[in-house]
Every structure is written in structure tokens, then in C-alpha cells.
Motif scaffolding. Sequence first.
Motif, mmCIF file in Angstrom:
data_model
loop_
_atom_site.group_PDB
_atom_site.id
_atom_site.type_symbol
_atom_site.label_atom_id
_atom_site.label_comp_id
_atom_site.label_asym_id
_atom_site.label_seq_id
_atom_site.Cartn_x
_atom_site.Cartn_y
_atom_site.Cartn_z
ATOM 1 N N VAL A 199 0.840 -1.232 0.342
ATOM 2 C CA VAL A 199 -0.350 -0.123 -0.238
ATOM 3 C C VAL A 199 0.593 0.829 0.050
ATOM 4 O O VAL A 199 0.582 2.442 -0.226
ATOM 5 N N THR A 200 1.911 1.245 0.818
ATOM 6 C CA THR A 200 3.054 2.066 0.589
ATOM 7 C C THR A 200 3.605 2.254 -0.706
ATOM 8 O O THR A 200 4.628 3.717 -0.860
ATOM 9 N N ALA A 203 0.122 3.228 -3.472
ATOM 10 C CA ALA A 203 0.417 4.596 -3.585
ATOM 11 C C ALA A 203 0.650 5.642 -5.187
ATOM 12 O O ALA A 203 0.692 6.377 -5.591
ATOM 13 N N TRP A 204 1.625 5.063 -5.961
ATOM 14 C CA TRP A 204 1.978 5.319 -6.638
ATOM 15 C C TRP A 204 0.957 4.625 -8.207
ATOM 16 O O TRP A 204 0.452 6.265 -8.660
ATOM 17 N N TRP A 253 -1.332 8.560 -7.053
ATOM 18 C CA TRP A 253 -1.217 9.402 -6.583
ATOM 19 C C TRP A 253 -0.754 9.318 -8.267
ATOM 20 O O TRP A 253 -0.898 10.547 -9.242
ATOM 21 N N HIS A 288 3.486 12.767 8.271
ATOM 22 C CA HIS A 288 3.675 12.077 6.376
ATOM 23 C C HIS A 288 4.767 12.682 5.759
ATOM 24 O O HIS A 288 4.969 12.128 4.836
ATOM 25 N N ILE A 311 -4.336 4.096 4.978
ATOM 26 C CA ILE A 311 -3.267 4.506 3.738
ATOM 27 C C ILE A 311 -4.446 4.130 2.423
ATOM 28 O O ILE A 311 -4.447 4.957 1.380
ATOM 29 N N GLU A 354 -5.571 6.598 -0.542
ATOM 30 C CA GLU A 354 -5.110 7.090 -1.496
ATOM 31 C C GLU A 354 -6.791 6.821 -1.898
ATOM 32 O O GLU A 354 -6.423 7.270 -3.613
#
Lengths: 439, 219
Positions: B8-9, B13-14, B17, B94, B178, B182
Motif C-alpha cells: 500500500v505504500t 501509492a504510486w 498519486w 506524512h 493508507i 489513496e
Amino acid sequence: MGIQERLIEDVGLRRGVSQLTPEKIEKVVNAVLKGETGARLKTYAETCMRCGMCAEACHFAGSHPGDPSYTPAGKVHQTMSVLLDKKGRVDPDFVYGMAQLAYTECNLCRRCVHLCPIGIDTAYIMSTVRRICHKLGVTPQYMQDTAHSHASTFNQMWVKDDEWTDSLMWQEDEAREEFPGLRIPLDKEGADIYYSVIAPEPKFRTQLIYQAAAIMHMAGVDWTMPAQTGWDNSDMCMFSGDFEMMGRLKRQHFESAQKLKVKRIVMGECGHAFRSVYDVGNRWLGWRWHPVPVIHAVEFYWELIQEGKIKLAKKFPGPVTIQDPCNIVRGRGLQEKLREVTRFLVDGDIIEMHPNREHNYCCAAGGGVINCGPPFKNVRVDGNLVKAEQLKATGVKTVITPCHNCHGGLHDIIHHHKLGMELKFLSDIIYECMEKPEV
Amino acid sequence: MNAAYEFVTGPLAWAAWGIFLLGSGWRLYSMRQLAMKKDASSWAFMDLGFSLRSIVNWLIPFNALGWRKNPVMTVTTFAFHICLIAVPVFLVAHVVLWTEFFGVSYATLPDNVADIMTLVVLAACLVFAGRRLGQKEVAYITTGKDWLALVIVTLPFLTGFLAYHQVFDYQVMIIAHIVAGEIMLAAIPFTRLSHMVFAAFTRAYMGSEFGGVRHARDW
């Protein structure tokens, strides 16, 4: 709650709806949405957060407390939102309600713009709904009659060519008794001012032409009125959704002025006509600005006063209040000039309605609503309790408003609520108070 | 659990974003193209000065008529939007992530302040929900899309608050937080949240019309 629970019988709407099929509706709705709308409608539909802040804006909503179907967003919710969600797949009964709502419960006054944080123009959305109704052939009978008149005669009131010039010559003849030497110059090439009016003036408010001629004469203005079509600056086609005809009307108006090689067009005391000439028709014709400069009577009188050309024998006894017409205040920012002219003419205070200026409430007659005729008269009178209360709170006897629709709307409100107030155009007061020759 | 966190990070996340930035960019670009093609008679009047005049006047609380007539909404929405943006951007936890992944570091909010601001966001969400349920003119026009937008915005703050205070299982909660964040980012271009992308322009357009053509205020 909603429009389907307050349907009113109208021959035009009923007949139009009787000829519809779901297939035809879907085709027309999508043709307009795809062909004539773009980013404006798309962003408005998508980003309206349904916060309800606009409810405070609308005189219809304020006059029907507790009924959210009269709020600006509530009206969009019952019309355009449904068309978009269902992609035009709605039945003829829905179209009846949609048309009644768009034509008779929204004056396109744009007050809601002042309440919406993201600046949604509900008037534009309702105009687009009307455009769809027009293309579906579902328009109120009385309004459609004026649109037919526009299409046949280039004026709103079935005034025939000879009746127009006869009316002008009749007024000229009458006026020469009071103002020897007064002329209403017809088709004078190269005049400074081309004066245009709405067709109800020759039809049943002829004294306004008399008064305008008297003011022009005493101020020594070089002016003219056209003898041919183009003289009527009004435009019910803009409000019925017949934009093609609106374009023809505005072109005729401008071209008539251009043929006479005049310097400027001055429009009589009407709001909707000003909107059609100043803001809407020019764009439809692809003109960013106007081929001939256009000003409203309020600004014209203001100029004459600045130049010392209006001389008063007396002042009009006040106090008075002012009804700000949407189309020249929210539509042209003439609120201060209107007050300066009024202060020049009136001996006494201007007792303001609250709110006023850009924030004033509409008369509920504009936007073509009064032109939907007797079947819907009570819609606009009951729909403007807010205005009745505003008027009553001033406690004055005279209301000045430089707009025909405001006159029509307020006249009915004043009578219905027995407010005992009289309505005045600026030209009524200028004529009454100005210096006149000793005859 | 570590693998889930990494996922998830990392890739998620990519993706979030990417969808947020590219999606917003694409939506703005395509809307501009549409406006130029179909709304030429409006586009022609866009004016930077009048746009900014309108935006600035609407950014002042209780300045515009709309704010004055809706005081509860004004206080709520200003507090909500300020906290909504400030907390995720300036939260210590963050900024640490930015530093860890990209070596970027900047000013942060003290944790207790961020905590209160999170509660402000949650309280505002309750006010919004209450209006949708209890206020007639809002309830009448509320649709599924409006509830969806509200839920999408509430979840990252709710889960973030619970994770920070270590209510329930921290590991599960932080991953839920997270993911919720997202989802919010990815939803911005394609839900009612797109007003983040478009509102400045609808306001600017109205400001341009009122300033340049109608010579009147639009606030």
C-alpha cells in the motif's frame, strides 16, 4: 413535493406533449446536450455539491418555505439532472412538468449566482432546459404566441408595419400641442441616437413613446426611430428557447441601426430586451461586442442629467423606493446610476428595499414568466410573497422601476396584496417634472 | 502484514498519486478543449483580473452574500477545507514518509494541533451528513454521489485518528488509513470531489462574466 404535484393545464404544453414519443424525446434531448452544450453544463452538473446554499437566493423558494422543490438546485434536480442521469430517456409526462417548471418557476434572474460558492449559473441550466422544450415543441401557449409574432412580424405584439409608423405619427401629432416643433424623426440617417422600444409600447403603453419624444425634444437630442422592422428590441424567443429566431431578431435590430448609420442605440426602459441585445443575441450571432454601441435608458438619462440637458420645473414628491431590474443591475451594473437619476428627480428619500442593488429579488415576471400568460399568473404572484413583504416594509407609496417586466410583475403583486403603491418609469417622472414650453 | 504495508505504500501509492495527478490533468485539459470547442461565446470572456477578483472575494469568510446567508455552512466549510488540506500535507508522520522515500522535508504541524484539526474535519463531516439528512432543501437534492463523496473524505481522517490513538489493531488500522487516503486521491478526478479541480474555473468564469460584461459584483 415537486412539479408533478402542481401541474397547471396549458393548451400549448398539453398539445406539445401529446405529440411526443419517448424515442423523439431521447433524440432531441441528446441532440441539444451533445450539439449545443459543453464544458459549462458538464462542470455545473458534476461539481454542484448539493449543499443547498442557493435555497436562500430564490424568491420562489422564499415564498414557499418548507418546499425544497422551489430552490434553484431543487429545480435543476427535477429537470436537467434527470435528463443527464437518464440520458434523455424520460416520458412525455415528465416533459410537461419539466417545461412548466423551466418556463414558469424560474425567472432566469441569476440571483443564485450570488449564493453559490462555485458560481453555478442556474439560469443557464434552466435556459438549456427551455431550449430542449422548444425543440420538443412543448412551450406555453401565450409565450409561443409572442414567439410566433416575432417570427411573423419581427415584433412581439403582432403590430403591423403601418400600425407602427401610425402610432409614432399619432404620438408626434399629440405631442406637438404641448411641445410645438417636436418631431419623432423616422429613419433619420446619421442620427446620434437610435431609440428602440419593445412592442408593448406602441400596442398599449403609447404614452411612453410620447414621453420619450418629449424628453428627447427638450434635451435637444439628435435622434431617430426606425420606420421598418428592427424597431422592437424585445425578445421572447430568447426565453422560449428559439435561439435561431432570437438571432434573426437581434440581427434585424442591429442592422436597422447600422443602415441608418447612427452613433448609438438607446433602449427604452426594459430589462429583458436589454439582456437580449447587450448580452445574449450578440453572442449567438458570433459578435463578441455590439456592432453599434448599446445603452439602456437609465444610462442615457444619467448622461443627459450630467450634461445638464434635463431641466426640472419641480421635483417629484418622495419618498420613493427602487425596484432594481435584474437584467440591468445583475446584468449591467446600472444600480448606482439608477439611484443618481432618482435622487436628481425626487424630492425626498429613497427608502431602499432590503436586499437591494445586485442582491435584489426579482419581480417574478421576468425571464418570460409573465409572458406565459393568465394560466400561470398566480404562480408568479404567489411565488413572490418575498417581494410583497419587501415592498410593504418600505412604507412608501411610489416604486420606481425602469423595466416593463418589473412593472407587470409588481403591478400584480401590489394589487393582490392591496399595498396601495403606484409604479413609475423614470420617463414618467422626468416627463412630469421637466420644464415644458409655455404654449 | 509487512508485505501488505509494503504494497500500500509502494505500488498502490504510486497508482493513487498517478490517477490523481494524471487524471486531474487529463480532466482539466479535456474540459478546456471542450470549453474552447463548445462554449466559445463564454470562453471569449474569460479574464484573469476579474477571475481573481471573484475568487478572492469568495475566499473571505462572510464576504459573499452566499456566506452571509448560510453562517453555519460558512464556518463549517472553511474549517473543513483548511483542515482537510493542511493536516495531510503538514502532518509529521506524512512528512517523514516524504523524507524516507524522496529525501524531502518541510515544516510540520504539532501532533496535538493536527489531532484537533482531524477532529474538526470529522465534526464537519457530521455537520454535512446532518444537513443531508435533516435539512429539507439539502435532503431533497442529495444523491448517492453526494454520500459517496462524503464517505470517501471521511474515511482517511477517521482511520487516521484511530490509528494515531492506537484504537483497535494499529497495523490493520494504518493500512486501512493508507488505503482510504489513496482511494480519496484517486477519486478526486472522477467523483463530486472533482470540484477541487474545477471549482476555481467555474468561479473564475462567473467572475469574468460579471466583471467584464455585466459590470456587477458576483459575490
